[in-house]
Design a protein around this motif. Structure first.
Motif, PDB file in Angstrom:
ATOM      1  N   GLY A  25       0.820  -1.210   0.000  1.00 49.51           N
ATOM      2  CA  GLY A  25       0.000   0.000   0.000  1.00 49.51           C
ATOM      3  C   GLY A  25       0.851   1.256   0.000  1.00 49.51           C
ATOM      4  N   SER A  26       0.383   2.266   0.724  1.00 56.50           N
ATOM      5  CA  SER A  26       1.142   3.513   0.802  1.00 56.50           C
ATOM      6  C   SER A  26       1.414   3.848   2.266  1.00 56.50           C
ATOM      7  N   TYR A  27       2.402   4.698   2.479  1.00 61.05           N
ATOM      8  CA  TYR A  27       2.816   5.061   3.829  1.00 61.05           C
ATOM      9  C   TYR A  27       3.210   6.528   3.840  1.00 61.05           C
ATOM     10  N   ARG A  28       2.871   7.207   4.909  1.00 60.79           N
ATOM     11  CA  ARG A  28       3.228   8.613   5.085  1.00 60.79           C
ATOM     12  C   ARG A  28       4.236   8.705   6.221  1.00 60.79           C
ATOM     13  N   HIS A  29       5.401   9.270   5.920  1.00 56.22           N
ATOM     14  CA  HIS A  29       6.485   9.385   6.896  1.00 56.22           C
ATOM     15  C   HIS A  29       6.724  10.845   7.242  1.00 56.22           C
ATOM     16  N   VAL A  30       6.766  11.138   8.536  1.00 56.65           N
ATOM     17  CA  VAL A  30       7.136  12.469   9.010  1.00 56.65           C
ATOM     18  C   VAL A  30       8.559  12.364   9.541  1.00 56.65           C
ATOM     19  N   SER A  31       9.448  13.143   8.974  1.00 57.23           N
ATOM     20  CA  SER A  31      10.856  13.094   9.347  1.00 57.23           C
ATOM     21  C   SER A  31      11.047  13.483  10.808  1.00 57.23           C
ATOM     22  N   ASN A  32      12.045  12.882  11.444  1.00 54.57           N
ATOM     23  CA  ASN A  32      12.380  13.194  12.832  1.00 54.57           C
ATOM     24  C   ASN A  32      13.297  14.401  12.954  1.00 54.57           C
ATOM     25  N   GLU A  33      13.883  14.792  11.849  1.00 54.15           N
ATOM     26  CA  GLU A  33      14.915  15.831  11.886  1.00 54.15           C
ATOM     27  C   GLU A  33      14.334  17.182  11.450  1.00 54.15           C
ATOM     28  N   TYR A  34      14.530  18.178  12.289  1.00 50.83           N
ATOM     29  CA  TYR A  34      14.141  19.553  11.956  1.00 50.83           C
ATOM     30  C   TYR A  34      15.388  20.317  11.554  1.00 50.83           C
ATOM     31  N   ILE A  35      15.346  20.928  10.377  1.00 50.64           N
ATOM     32  CA  ILE A  35      16.473  21.724   9.904  1.00 50.64           C
ATOM     33  C   ILE A  35      15.955  23.057   9.387  1.00 50.64           C
ATOM     34  N   SER A  36      16.850  23.977   9.205  1.00 52.82           N
ATOM     35  CA  SER A  36      16.448  25.295   8.716  1.00 52.82           C
ATOM     36  C   SER A  36      17.467  25.794   7.719  1.00 52.82           C
ATOM     37  N   PRO A  37      17.106  26.097   6.527  1.00 53.75           N
ATOM     38  CA  PRO A  37      15.892  25.702   5.813  1.00 53.75           C
ATOM     39  C   PRO A  37      16.052  24.292   5.278  1.00 53.75           C
ATOM     40  N   SER A  38      14.962  23.685   4.865  1.00 52.92           N
ATOM     41  CA  SER A  38      15.011  22.279   4.445  1.00 52.92           C
ATOM     42  C   SER A  38      15.636  22.106   3.067  1.00 52.92           C
TER      43      SER A  38
END
Length: 143
Positions: A72-85
């Motif tokens: 199927g499909s999967y939605r992943h939210v990254s664990n890493e916050y960066i600025s800017p991406s």
């Protein structure tokens, strides 16, 4: 019972917690390379860039990537916050995933480990440094 006896009874249990935090920090630190080695490579699409304001002057971003796999499909939210991406919504990115039972591990191409492993390591060391001397004292008193 005096305070020293009570402390030597309770604090050694925290040695297990500190040790667990150190093991977890090690595991999280090596997650990207483990997933890239054992996982399946595919292409995902960035569907959202989430913003997280950590202070009034800096705004960090993380990626939300949608990809399909054999079931199927999967939605992943990254664990890493960066600025800017450096990414844009709709852009294709290379990702690796490793799904085993209920465990879902996903790594985006340029994704690092974030700051969680260093925090876990720091707290694990603090708890171990405090609790292991009490554990040793307890072990000596049992002999």
């Amino acid at each position: 019972m005096n305070i020293f006896e009570t402390t030597t009874q309770i604090i050694p249990g925290f040695a297990m917690l500190g040790t667990y935090l150190l093991i977890l920090a090690h595991s999280r630190k090596h997650l990207p390379e483990r997933v890239k080695k054992n996982g399946v490579e595919t292409i995902g699409t960035i569907i959202e860039i989430r913003h997280n304001s950590t202070s009034s002057t800096s705004q960090q971003e993380t990626l939300v990537v949608d990809f399909t796999y054999s079931s199927g499909s999967y939605r992943h939210v990254s664990n890493e916050y960066i600025s800017p991406s450096g990414y844009k919504v709709g852009e294709k990115v290379k990702i690796w995933y490793h799904f085993y039972k209920s465990k879902r591990e996903v790594v985006i191409e340029d994704e690092g480990v974030g700051n969680l492993p260093s925090k876990l390591y720091r707290w694990g060391m603090i708890i171990c440094l405090i609790s292991y001397p009490f554990l040793i004292i307890k072990m000596i008193n049992l002999v």
